[in-house]
Design a protein around this motif. Structure first.
Motif, PDB file in Angstrom:
ATOM      1  N   ILE A 161       4.439  12.881  -6.324  1.00 58.12           N
ATOM      2  CA  ILE A 161       4.114  11.554  -5.790  1.00 58.12           C
ATOM      3  C   ILE A 161       3.278  10.775  -6.798  1.00 58.12           C
ATOM      4  CG2 ILE A 161       2.925  10.274  -3.958  1.00 58.12           C
ATOM      5  CD1 ILE A 161       3.591  12.599  -2.067  1.00 58.12           C
ATOM      6  N   ARG A 162       2.306  11.440  -7.411  1.00 58.92           N
ATOM      7  CA  ARG A 162       1.499  10.754  -8.427  1.00 58.92           C
ATOM      8  C   ARG A 162       2.384  10.282  -9.573  1.00 58.92           C
ATOM      9  NH1 ARG A 162      -3.105   9.375 -10.579  1.00 58.92           N
ATOM     10  NH2 ARG A 162      -4.351  10.077  -8.832  1.00 58.92           N
ATOM     11  N   LEU A 164       5.453   9.455  -9.413  1.00 59.31           N
ATOM     12  CA  LEU A 164       6.244   8.330  -8.926  1.00 59.31           C
ATOM     13  C   LEU A 164       5.401   7.064  -8.836  1.00 59.31           C
ATOM     14  CD1 LEU A 164       8.241  10.199  -6.126  1.00 59.31           C
ATOM     15  CD2 LEU A 164       9.193   9.274  -8.251  1.00 59.31           C
ATOM     16  N   VAL A 165       4.152   7.208  -8.387  1.00 64.81           N
ATOM     17  CA  VAL A 165       3.242   6.059  -8.325  1.00 64.81           C
ATOM     18  C   VAL A 165       3.071   5.463  -9.721  1.00 64.81           C
ATOM     19  CG1 VAL A 165       0.852   5.351  -7.913  1.00 64.81           C
ATOM     20  CG2 VAL A 165       2.023   6.799  -6.246  1.00 64.81           C
ATOM     21  N   GLU A 166       2.874   6.329 -10.706  1.00 65.52           N
ATOM     22  CA  GLU A 166       2.685   5.856 -12.071  1.00 65.52           C
ATOM     23  C   GLU A 166       3.961   5.232 -12.621  1.00 65.52           C
ATOM     24  OE1 GLU A 166       1.251   9.275 -14.142  1.00 65.52           O
ATOM     25  OE2 GLU A 166      -0.774   9.126 -13.299  1.00 65.52           O
ATOM     26  N   ALA A 167       5.103   5.846 -12.317  1.00 70.76           N
ATOM     27  CA  ALA A 167       6.382   5.315 -12.807  1.00 70.76           C
ATOM     28  C   ALA A 167       6.703   3.971 -12.157  1.00 70.76           C
ATOM     29  CB  ALA A 167       7.510   6.311 -12.547  1.00 70.76           C
ATOM     30  N   ALA A 168       6.336   3.821 -10.879  1.00 68.59           N
ATOM     31  CA  ALA A 168       6.590   2.553 -10.177  1.00 68.59           C
ATOM     32  C   ALA A 168       5.801   1.423 -10.797  1.00 68.59           C
ATOM     33  CB  ALA A 168       6.237   2.697  -8.702  1.00 68.59           C
ATOM     34  N   ASP A 169       4.573   1.692 -11.218  1.00 67.26           N
ATOM     35  CA  ASP A 169       3.738   0.720 -11.928  1.00 67.26           C
ATOM     36  C   ASP A 169       3.679  -0.622 -11.208  1.00 67.26           C
ATOM     37  OD1 ASP A 169       2.065  -0.135 -13.979  1.00 67.26           O
ATOM     38  OD2 ASP A 169       3.735  -0.854 -15.222  1.00 67.26           O
ATOM     39  N   GLY A 170       3.547  -0.559  -9.866  1.00 70.32           N
ATOM     40  CA  GLY A 170       3.408  -1.777  -9.089  1.00 70.32           C
ATOM     41  C   GLY A 170       4.708  -2.493  -8.771  1.00 70.32           C
ATOM     42  N   GLY A 193      -2.957   8.964  -5.777  1.00 70.28           N
ATOM     43  CA  GLY A 193      -3.213   7.562  -6.053  1.00 70.28           C
ATOM     44  C   GLY A 193      -2.474   6.626  -5.117  1.00 70.28           C
ATOM     45  N   ALA A 194      -1.838   7.171  -4.081  1.00 68.23           N
ATOM     46  CA  ALA A 194      -1.122   6.342  -3.108  1.00 68.23           C
ATOM     47  C   ALA A 194      -2.115   5.548  -2.264  1.00 68.23           C
ATOM     48  CB  ALA A 194      -0.258   7.213  -2.204  1.00 68.23           C
ATOM     49  N   LEU A 195      -1.683   4.371  -1.838  1.00 69.95           N
ATOM     50  CA  LEU A 195      -2.521   3.515  -1.005  1.00 69.95           C
ATOM     51  C   LEU A 195      -1.923   3.299   0.381  1.00 69.95           C
ATOM     52  CD1 LEU A 195      -3.585   0.803  -3.607  1.00 69.95           C
ATOM     53  CD2 LEU A 195      -4.950   2.719  -2.742  1.00 69.95           C
ATOM     54  N   GLU A 196      -0.738   3.890   0.639  1.00 67.46           N
ATOM     55  CA  GLU A 196      -0.099   3.787   1.940  1.00 67.46           C
ATOM     56  C   GLU A 196       0.269   5.188   2.417  1.00 67.46           C
ATOM     57  OE1 GLU A 196       2.880   0.677   2.536  1.00 67.46           O
ATOM     58  OE2 GLU A 196       2.515   0.010   0.485  1.00 67.46           O
ATOM     59  N   PHE A 197       0.063   5.419   3.724  1.00 64.54           N
ATOM     60  CA  PHE A 197       0.309   6.736   4.287  1.00 64.54           C
ATOM     61  C   PHE A 197       1.060   6.619   5.609  1.00 64.54           C
ATOM     62  CE2 PHE A 197      -3.244   6.979   1.474  1.00 64.54           C
ATOM     63  CZ  PHE A 197      -3.010   8.142   0.755  1.00 64.54           C
TER      64      PHE A 197
END
Length: 254
Positions: A161-162, A164-170, A193-197
């Motif tokens: 998940i981390r 993927l968060v980094e790859a998504a880059d916003g 580093g996710a902000l949604e759960f």
């Protein structure tokens, strides 16, 4: 502020999610099958009962996520009905027979759903390559993807998940889901580093029927037709508080 989405299948559970501090609900039926499209009556009842966001599951049947043209037409109709009911978003996911994201047909539904938000659900975790699938989902124009990192739970999938968060880059929202609970949400938040759960937090409730009535089974063997579940606002509140504490700690450390 971190966002909390609760998966619900009733008006009572939706109200409890709002009371406990969730930002939105994912409204489904058939939770035993992983979530199916809820009835129009339920959508309208929930929309009229709560003020937080309502995102409706668009999944016409259980099983795989490779849909026929007829099923795709059903999904379009369900999206239109959800929009007419005044909800904020829909939740869907389409795969190819080869186990990849069906980019073309997903994009068609995303565009049809606008201006509602669109979440690509955990069909994402069933794809052959989640890194490639992330780029595919981004190409569909969806707003977020719900993922456990390709594992059974978000705890097990924290590292992925981390990544993927980094790859998504916003470029797209990443919502962690799968076994998120008050005792692990801070660890998941810190590790990913996710902000949604996303979570269900369902509690079993005793059936009102007598043992005599329960001798008759309507569903498959091993499925209790009389078993029920409900969301507790207290459980949602505890999870919300744990998330807020994790966010506050992160803010102070930066």
């Amino acid at each position: 502020m971190m966002e909390l989405e609760i998966c619900v299948d009733s008006v009572a559970s939706a109200a409890a999610a709002e009371s406990g501090g969730a930002q939105r609900v994912e409204l489904c039926s058939g939770l035993i099958e992983g979530g199916l499209t809820p009835s129009l009556g339920l959508i309208r009842a929930v929309r009229s009962r709560i003020g937080i966001g309502v995102h409706v599951m668009i999944r016409p049947r259980g099983g795989d996520f490779f849909y026929s043209d007829e099923e795709l037409a059903v999904m379009r109709d369900d999206i239109a009905l959800a929009a007419q009911s005044g909800v904020e978003g829909v939740v869907l996911g389409l795969l190819t027979a080869g186990g990849n994201v069906d980019v073309e047909r997903t994009r068609e539904l995303v565009e049809f759903a606008r201006p509602m938000e669109v979440t690509f659900h955990r069909a994402f975790d069933m794809t052959r390559d989640v890194e490639r699938s992330l780029e595919d989902v981004i190409a569909t124009g969806a707003d977020r993807v719900l993922t456990s990192g390709g594992q059974q739970t978000a705890m097990l999938g924290c590292k992925r998940i981390r990544d993927l968060v980094e790859a998504a880059d916003g470029r797209i929202g990443l919502m962690a889901g799968g076994g998120v609970r008050v005792e692990n949400v801070q660890q998941i938040a810190q590790a990913t580093g996710a902000l949604e759960f996303h979570t269900a937090l369902r509690n079993s409730i005793a059936p009102p029927a007598t043992d005599e009535v329960q001798k008759v089974r309507l569903g498959d063997r091993g499925v209790d037709d009389y078993a029920g579940s409900v969301i507790s606002s207290a459980d949602v509140r505890l999870l919300r508080q744990a998330m807020d504490a994790a966010f506050s700690r992160d803010q102070h450390s930066t």
